[in-house]
Structure formats: structure tokens, C-alpha cells
Design a protein around this motif. Sequence first.
Motif, PDB file in Angstrom:
ATOM      1  N   HIS A  90     -20.508  15.933  20.539  1.00  0.00           N
ATOM      2  CA  HIS A  90     -19.445  16.176  19.561  1.00  0.00           C
ATOM      3  C   HIS A  90     -18.283  15.189  19.714  1.00  0.00           C
ATOM      4  O   HIS A  90     -17.665  14.798  18.729  1.00  0.00           O
ATOM      5  CB  HIS A  90     -18.881  17.594  19.720  1.00  0.00           C
ATOM      6  N   ARG A  91     -18.001  14.825  20.948  1.00  0.00           N
ATOM      7  CA  ARG A  91     -16.849  13.929  21.159  1.00  0.00           C
ATOM      8  C   ARG A  91     -17.103  12.595  20.470  1.00  0.00           C
ATOM      9  O   ARG A  91     -16.198  12.009  19.877  1.00  0.00           O
ATOM     10  CB  ARG A  91     -16.606  13.730  22.662  1.00  0.00           C
ATOM     11  N   THR A  92     -18.323  12.121  20.572  1.00  0.00           N
ATOM     12  CA  THR A  92     -18.653  10.838  19.946  1.00  0.00           C
ATOM     13  C   THR A  92     -18.467  10.909  18.433  1.00  0.00           C
ATOM     14  O   THR A  92     -17.851  10.025  17.822  1.00  0.00           O
ATOM     15  CB  THR A  92     -20.117  10.466  20.279  1.00  0.00           C
ATOM     16  N   VAL A  93     -19.007  11.960  17.828  1.00  0.00           N
ATOM     17  CA  VAL A  93     -18.943  12.055  16.366  1.00  0.00           C
ATOM     18  C   VAL A  93     -17.503  12.269  15.909  1.00  0.00           C
ATOM     19  O   VAL A  93     -17.057  11.659  14.925  1.00  0.00           O
ATOM     20  CB  VAL A  93     -19.870  13.174  15.860  1.00  0.00           C
ATOM     21  N   ALA A  94     -16.748  13.101  16.622  1.00  0.00           N
ATOM     22  CA  ALA A  94     -15.348  13.316  16.251  1.00  0.00           C
ATOM     23  C   ALA A  94     -14.583  11.991  16.334  1.00  0.00           C
ATOM     24  O   ALA A  94     -13.730  11.696  15.486  1.00  0.00           O
ATOM     25  CB  ALA A  94     -14.712  14.363  17.164  1.00  0.00           C
ATOM     26  N   ALA A  95     -14.908  11.168  17.352  1.00  0.00           N
ATOM     27  CA  ALA A  95     -14.253   9.863  17.486  1.00  0.00           C
ATOM     28  C   ALA A  95     -14.643   8.948  16.324  1.00  0.00           C
ATOM     29  O   ALA A  95     -13.806   8.224  15.786  1.00  0.00           O
ATOM     30  CB  ALA A  95     -14.631   9.218  18.823  1.00  0.00           C
ATOM     31  N   GLN A  96     -15.906   8.988  15.918  1.00  0.00           N
ATOM     32  CA  GLN A  96     -16.336   8.185  14.775  1.00  0.00           C
ATOM     33  C   GLN A  96     -15.546   8.555  13.517  1.00  0.00           C
ATOM     34  O   GLN A  96     -15.093   7.696  12.762  1.00  0.00           O
ATOM     35  CB  GLN A  96     -17.834   8.410  14.484  1.00  0.00           C
ATOM     36  N   VAL A  97     -15.415   9.868  13.313  1.00  0.00           N
ATOM     37  CA  VAL A  97     -14.754  10.359  12.102  1.00  0.00           C
ATOM     38  C   VAL A  97     -13.276   9.970  12.104  1.00  0.00           C
ATOM     39  O   VAL A  97     -12.746   9.459  11.107  1.00  0.00           O
ATOM     40  CB  VAL A  97     -14.927  11.896  11.989  1.00  0.00           C
ATOM     41  N   ALA A  98     -12.610  10.169  13.239  1.00  0.00           N
ATOM     42  CA  ALA A  98     -11.183   9.843  13.310  1.00  0.00           C
ATOM     43  C   ALA A  98     -10.970   8.336  13.227  1.00  0.00           C
ATOM     44  O   ALA A  98     -10.037   7.862  12.567  1.00  0.00           O
ATOM     45  CB  ALA A  98     -10.592  10.402  14.608  1.00  0.00           C
ATOM     46  N   ALA A  99     -11.834   7.576  13.897  1.00  0.00           N
ATOM     47  CA  ALA A  99     -11.702   6.116  13.895  1.00  0.00           C
ATOM     48  C   ALA A  99     -11.823   5.577  12.477  1.00  0.00           C
ATOM     49  O   ALA A  99     -11.058   4.683  12.064  1.00  0.00           O
ATOM     50  CB  ALA A  99     -12.763   5.487  14.802  1.00  0.00           C
TER      51      ALA A  99
END
Lengths: 168, 989
Positions: free
Chosen positions: B513-522
Motif C-alpha cells: 500500500h505504501r508504494t501505491v499511495a506514494a505513486q498516487v501522491a507523487a
Amino acid sequence: MPRLKAGEKSRISFKLNGRKVSGDAEPRLLLADFLRHEIGATGTHVGCEHGVCGACTVRLDGVAIRSCLTLAVQANGRRVDTVEGLAEEDGTLSRLQAAFRRNHALQCGFCTPGILMSLEDFLARGGEPDEGEIREMLSGHLCRCTGYSGMVRAVLEIVEEMHEEQNA
Amino acid sequence: MLGTENQTNYIGKAVERIEDAALLSGQGRFIDDLPTAPGTGHAAILRSPHAHADISAIDTSRAEALAGVHAVVTGKDAELWSEPFLVGVRQPMQHWCIATERVRYVGEPVAIVVAESRYIAEDALALIEVEYQTLPAVVEVMAAMAADAPILHSDVGSNLVNERQFNYGNPETAFADATHVVRASVRYPRNSCTPMECFGLVAEYLAAEQSYDVLANFQGPYALHPVMARALKVPGSRLRLRTPADSGGSFGVKQAIFPYIVAMALAARKARRPVKWVEDRLEHLVAANSATGRISNISAAVAADGVIEALELEQIEDCGAYLRAPEPASLYRMHGILTGAYNIPHLAVTNRIVLTNRTPSGLNRGFGGPQVYFALERLMQRIAIELNLDPLDVIRRNLVPAASMPYRAAAGAVLDSGDYQACVSRALKDGGLAELEARRDAARAAGRHYGIGFAAAVEPSISNMGYITTVMTPEERRRAGPKDGAVSTASIAVDPLGAVIVTADSIPQGQGHRTVAAQVAAEALGLRPEQITVNLEHDTQKDGWSIAAGNYSSRFAGAVAGTVHIAATRLAKRLAEIAAPQLNATPEDIVFSGGRLFARDNPDNSLSFGRVAGAGHWSPSSLPENMVPGMRETASWSPDQLVAPGEDDRINGSAAYGFIFDFCGVEIDADTGQVRIDKYVTMHDAGRRLNPALVDGQIRGAFAHAVGAALYEELAYGEDGSFLAGTFADYLVPTACEIPEPLILHHDSNTEATPLGAKGMAEGNCMSTPVCLANAVADALSLDEIALPMTPSHVTEHLHGAERPPSTDRSEAPAQTLPGKGRGLTGSGASLVPAPPGQVWQMLLDPDTLAAIIPGCESMERLGENAYRAVAVIRIGPIRGRFKAVIQLSDLDAPHALTLSGSATGPLGSGAGSGRVTLLADEKGTRISYEYSAEIGGKVAAVGGRMIDGAARILIAEFFKRFAAVAGGTAGETVSLWQRVARLLGLAR
């Protein structure tokens, strides 16, 4: 060999990832518990405590063993290698670790340390294992997240790389 | 999109995970890796060896006296400081965190020891004496509903705790007018996804504040937080629940740690110190959690061309010993979508919820879906066979047409999007059905057993918090007030130097989840994913959450990542408004890219992201007029389409619906019955895939779980309620050798059901794959019915008939596991004692002599005429425990024969049995022959199954060795048939 008495602690020392560590252990203390709770090396995980799942696998004098089926006192004076020793000092992942990351070979990562340690021993034995042999070796470990595909791909990549290096 | 256009897209890319570096180098932060306060106590749990018994007394004094023990907690403490858990149906059932008066399943907590170390705590468990009055147990749902069944909860008066009937459309007429009616009856077994990390927690009682603080690898749903707080008799704010950064998998299972959170909170209160508990694997397999077992009787009213007019479904649900929250959700999660991927207008449903003496059920990957599709897709195959149609035609003629989307299903689900026909066509082509059929034909021509199976499934995600209320009548719902929606909460903040931190309520269990949340925010902020710090540790006192928070119903991609997107977009909008005047542009024209903000038509004049965001910290006065200061945005989102069940009992149970179409080829070994998966193709419509690598990882993981459920795994019970699968050598989890590589295909639809267009996809194969494999096996062997798990022994019954009893002499055969009973043990043998029968007889009747002879015997007292009580320490394989036994001698025929019967109980389990002993005068003394049979339950049965036979032989041999020694000689030999054969062959001496 010193005679150990139940309930009494004795001093245990061994080389952990190249550095000497010591602590006190009752005869019944498992190596896994000693590593995690006495030394603070929590990278090795305990998944079943009966030798089936393989999460607790470490190398004892180079050989992959279950640290949940090994007593701490059995490691006295020997060499123990765990997942904490795989990466470079600066954190650069080893080839195997990087292949795991590249191939999404882990999800929760709980079983991964034991699998990496078994693979370190397996790959150090040389040869060019095919997919069937790799799966056979991995069958000593349980993973509930990945379905094992990423691990198999990761190891096949490494075997291929090693093959090319030998031929180069 | 306002102000957030950027030139670097990360959503949809297979970005490598930011979680991995730590996990690969032993730096994970799992619950058992985290530091604890000095003086923290370690807990171990004493669990019931009986499936059903009244507790008449518990003596904890010896345990409390052991050095290093801080406290012993029992049901009395639970009664003092807590309340029973809230139950999802209105019935007078009490479920306490520790058993109070009665135990109802093997493994139910009876007492907790808190000690200096786990080792000492476990030592102390053996010193607790519990007296049980055993009661008859019931483990099968049909037996549990019988009029004379033992009742688990006497105040309810029945094990059938809820029954509801539903009619949608006009099923009666459709069945009356039907050309054909096709039926199927299936049973879905109890299994569990068994995460590699078991439950773990650290609980603390803050006496000054009268509040509890618990760190636990709980996974949600947070609807359980009020349940825990109510049980602890504190406001929710005084049960602070935190989760660690890493969790070693859950798959739903870690929902069920919640009763232990309450139990250990009480233990911490009693021990006056923090208490840490880490569940071990035996505890986990015996008592943690299980999917519901379900019997489904399904029938379809079908036209001659295979088009289904109506469906009738009866579901009988095994929820185990207690209806533990959020049950009966397993039965109602799928309620709106019981018609699956098919356009079936009429539906009749009868739901029965039954309690049995098994571990309470709960969340498990697929949650209700595996059970529903096992019935529905078996029926689809039966329709094809009975109507002599191609199974694919039956599926395709009934699929919901793309033109009907959004489609309202009979029971209320609103299918948001998808082109099911296109998915099937592409799967057949790209997955190579034609080649697979050729392989099948070749295999069959060669006389081999080869079959092809199909399955179609709609995969719901993001559960409606109101679906569970479908178990109530509309009148009961009116009284209780509406329940609906599914709130997700996420925050994004920028620090004074421009670093971005994202938090959310997803409680990840290893998915990334951390990876995907970072993708979305980035993507929203024009940064790189590695520039975003995502912290998904959760704290109920400090983080945003609602009852829907947690890691279940595949809610992350659709709901949580979507909410992160909303929060990040709002933040970007504010940053664009701050930057616009400085860049002589309108906020709509601001572009975020490469860590800079600039006007679309003037990229050379740019501001750094950190400088723009920093203004919110360093100079609030410079912010545009009316803009709130602070650089944090918190967004909450709930899908509008998730409304409460209507007066008509229709319920849209989920926010988004994906689609799966699977087919596979299997070959069955004619000799062993082993099922080999030759090829498996799985087609998914998961909406927009936020990280394709992680999507495929989830599909592979669900597929692996499904292969286990289909072929290997069952939480097996004996007829007496004893648990028989307490190790990973008994509960068989598939390894790398058993899981083939599935061919994964995608056909993504666009959906507006979620903010980013993503649907859940992590559970679907748990729903589609078991039945797809079962259909293939049924096809290979031309079976009408097939049961899970399809182990070699089950499949060979279809090939070769039921297994015959062994042909060897029973008296020399190894101990048998009696089918359908507890862990059974039978045996016989003979031994020579160098004393005349009269003396041997006297010795057998003398308690002092027996005490000296019985291995491990600590005491032996006479209770009355030919009745004794003994305490003995017995060792079976790696386990060792103190047993209390009551022994009765009967049918005495002095000095020739007697019957010895009795029962034994101890922390490791219980046993009962009887044996006939005969004495025969021999020239060397007395030949003692014996035959015995016994039933064993508790821990010994769960883990020692494979060792009991050997252990019994060793114990008996030891008994006679001592007997002979006391009688004044050496023991005669006890020789088995196998030893004799081995001697003849020269293999042994």
C-alpha cells in the motif's frame, strides 16, 4: 563438552554475520529466540516452531538450518549467518535481494528472510539448477502471499547471470 | 483536472516497492520485533482440550506460586472487568474473551498466565488444574439442527440462531413454468489462509487514566473497535489501538485477534504491567479463525437453451461456537450478488446460521465468495451436462450484457461496469482454449483422466457497512437505525522543508500500500514516489478512521488510494493557488513536474515545490486571502452508491464489481488420485490497475490460496469435536511444487465507482479458482458431485471406491485413525512377566505397585472399590504434560482377566478408553495379553496424531518392563509382526 543443567543459564558466544556476539541461555532456549530476544537480531522470523514453514532458517557454519529446531547452546563457538548480513554495509542489496525486489518475490516479507538464507546456501553449492530443482528447494518453505512465482523467476535470473559470468 | 496536470505519470506503472529494502534485509518492523517497556510480562494461554464442557473448577494456586509468574487470569476476571461481546443477531448468547462457565470449542481460552518470559508462562500453564464436566459435542451443521442435538447456548434453545427467507422477483412462478429444473448440493469446507505471522500484541492498562493502550497486528475492520471498547467497558477514546508498520500477512484472518486484544488488556490490568502475547502456530491453527463451512442447495429454472429464469438457494452456514463479530457477515457479504455474473431476474434465498462446537468463523480471503461460487458455478456445469449443452454456451447465454451496465441484480447489487462477453472471448483466444482442448483429447485418447473446467465470477470490493443488516428484518432495521456507506480517510501533509507525508486508514498486511499511495501522491504533486513518505501505522487516538477502516473487502485500490488521490488533489489545488500570483498565471494553468511548479506556457519561470509549500509554515500571512493556514489536507470519502438495505431487502453490498473468467485443464493420476493442474488461465477486469505488478502479485497470491483450498486444506475435526490439524504437517499449505504459474490476462473497464477508477482484485481467485478446478476434476472423472478439498484420498474414492480396511491382522496393525471420530487409537499385544498369575493379579489390583509401574506416575490413590485416581507425566514426541486419570477396573475374573477403563485430562488434551487384559499361566511366568481402544482429543490429538501410536507402544513397553522388574525378573519380549518379518528378512535383530 560442558554438562548443562536445566534451568541454569550458560554463556553462549558465536560469530553472527562476521561479528562476535554473546549472551546467556538456558539449555532449552531456541536459537531463534536467542537471536531475536537476546541479541536483538529480529530479522529472522518464527512462523511455526515445528520446522515446517522455514521462516526461521539461518546458516550455521554455512549450512541452512531451522533455528526453531536448534538450541542456542548448539551454536556456541560456531558461525551463524542471518538475513541481516546479506546487504552491503551501505545498505546496497545483494544480487539475490535485488532480484527478489525486481521480481516482486515478496509481499508481507515475513517468510522472506528464511528463504533468502536457504537460497544463499543452495546457490553456493553451485551447479545450474533448473526450474524444477529450484521449486523443489523452495518447497522447504511456506509463503502465503506470493504463490512463489516471483521467487522462482528471481532465482532463475540469478542462475542465468551466474552462468553468463562463468562463460565470460 | 484543476492545477495538477504534470508530465510524469506514476499511476499505472509497475513501480518497485518502497517496502522491500527493509523487508529484504531483516529490518521489517513486525509486532514481535518492536521494543517493549522494561518489565513487560509475557502471556501464554491455557486452552480447552474439550469441544464442549462445563468448567466446574479452576485451581490456579500452583501456577501463581511458580517463580517468575506475575498473574493468572481466568473467566472470573473477565466477569469483573468486561462484558460479553456484542452479537450480530438478537439472541441471548454470551461470548466472553475468556471462557467463564462453559467451553464450546477445542482451543477456547480458559486462563492466561503472565510471567517474566514466555517459557515460564508456558511452564505455569501445566500447573493450572481445571475440572471439566464434558458434554456431548456437535460438529456438523445438519446434526446441530437436529431436534436432539446438544445445545451450545442453552438460553437460545437452539443451535439455529438465525433464519431468513428472501424473494426477489417471482421465483415461484418461474420454477412452476420452467422447462427444466437443475439442482446441485455442495459443501464448502472450513479452511483458513493462515498468514505466516501469527497474532501478536502488547497491551497496557493506564490506571491513572482508566484507559487501555494496545499495539496489535489487527487488520480491521474498525467496526470491531466499538465492539472491543464496549467489552472493556470504556469509551472508544480510552481504547487506544495502534498497529505496527509491518504485518506478516492477514488475508482477513487477523480480524480475529480482537477477542485477544480484550483478554490481554484485562491481563495487563491484573498484572499491573504491559503484557505481550505472540500466538504460536498450534494456537493459530486450532483457535484463531476459519472460513465458514457451508452447505448450499441450489436449483435453477432453465429454458431448453440453457437460459436461467430463476434461482433458488438454500445456505446453511457453520459459524462455529460463537457468532463472533462481524459474523454473520460471511453469509451476507455476497447477498446482493448471489446471481453472480448472470442476468437472472428471479431469486429465492433461505439463509440459516448454525452454531457448532468448532472454532468461531471470521474473515478469510474471499469472504463468502468461495462458498457462493462453489455452488453457483457447479450448478452451471450441471446445467450444461443435464441439458446436453456446451458449458461455455451456458455461461455466455446468461452473462449480464455490457449494454445493461450499470446493472441492478435481483438481490440489489449494482454492477457498475464491465464487458463480460468480451472478457470471455478474449480469454478463450489469448488463453488458448483450442490448444487445451487438443491436449485433453490426446490425453483421453491415451486413456488418461483429463478434464477442463470453467468459472465466471463477479468480484465485489469496498463493502457497504450496511450489508450485514440484511440479516435483520426491515422492521428490525427501522428500529436499529440505518447503516450504510464505507468511509475511507487519508491525509497528506507537507513539512516546512517541502517533504511530503501521507497517512491513511488502510492497515496494510504486506500488499504494498505504501508504494501505491506514494505513486498516487507523487503523480498529483509532480514529485517522484520515493520523495513521498507514507506511514500507514495507525493510531485510533490520532489518525483519521471510521468503522470501515482496515484491510479487507479489497478496499485499498478503490477506496483508500482514491481517498489519497482526493487529499493530494486538494493540496495541489491550494499550492496552485499560492503559486499562481507569483507566476503570473491562473491556478488552473499551474503545472506540477519534477519538483517544480510553473505556468503551462512558461516552464522556464518556475518555483520549487518546497518553497511554495513552505509558505504555509513560514509565512501564513502570504497565503491567498481566505486560504486556511497549515499544509495538511485530510480527505474522507464514502461511495454514494452504498445505501442501506431497502424495505424490499435489496442490498448493494459493494461499491465496485470486477469480473473474472477462468478456465483450466487438469489431469488426474489414475493410481494415486493426485490432481495435477496442467494449465490455468485467469482473466480479470479490475478497472484501472494502479500498479500492474502488484495487481498480478495479488492475483497470484489469491490463486495460490485457492489451490490450497481446492486441493489440500481443511481444518479437520473428529466427530467428538477434537481438532485434528494442529501443525503444518497436518494442515497442508501448498509449496512451490504445488502452485503452477497461472496465465493472467486483463481486460480493464472504465468505472466511475471509485475516484481513480480502480476496482478490488485481490480476492477474486479465491472465489473462482476452487470451483473452476472442481469443475475440471468433475469433467475428467464424469462426476455429478465433488467435495473439497480434492485430496488424493478423496479423489481415489471416485476412481477406486472407498478405501478398504487393511488386510493385515488388526492386532498387529498400526493404530488407526477411526474415520469420523476423534483421533482414535487401537492396539493389542502381549508380554511375559516372570511371576505366577496370582501374584500378577495382586500387583494389578494394588495401587502402590501400579504407581511404581506406570511410567511417569506421580501419585495413585484409591477412590473406591476398584477405582483409582492417578497423576502421571506423559511424553508424546516433543510434547510432555501432566495428566490426571480416573481408572476403573471391571469384569473381574480373578486371576484370569479384567477390563480397565478410564479417562485422562491434562493441559495437553484428554483421552478416554478401555482395554481388556487377560493373564495366562506360562512355564516362564504369566503371559499378559491386552487389547485396547481409545479416543484422544486436545493438543495431543491436534499435533501428536502421527506420534500417538508409537508413543503408546513405548509407554506400554515401559509399563511391562517395570512390571517385570517389580515382579522380580526381566520382561518378556513384545514383538510385532513387522519385527518378525524384518527378522526373517534379516533387516533387524
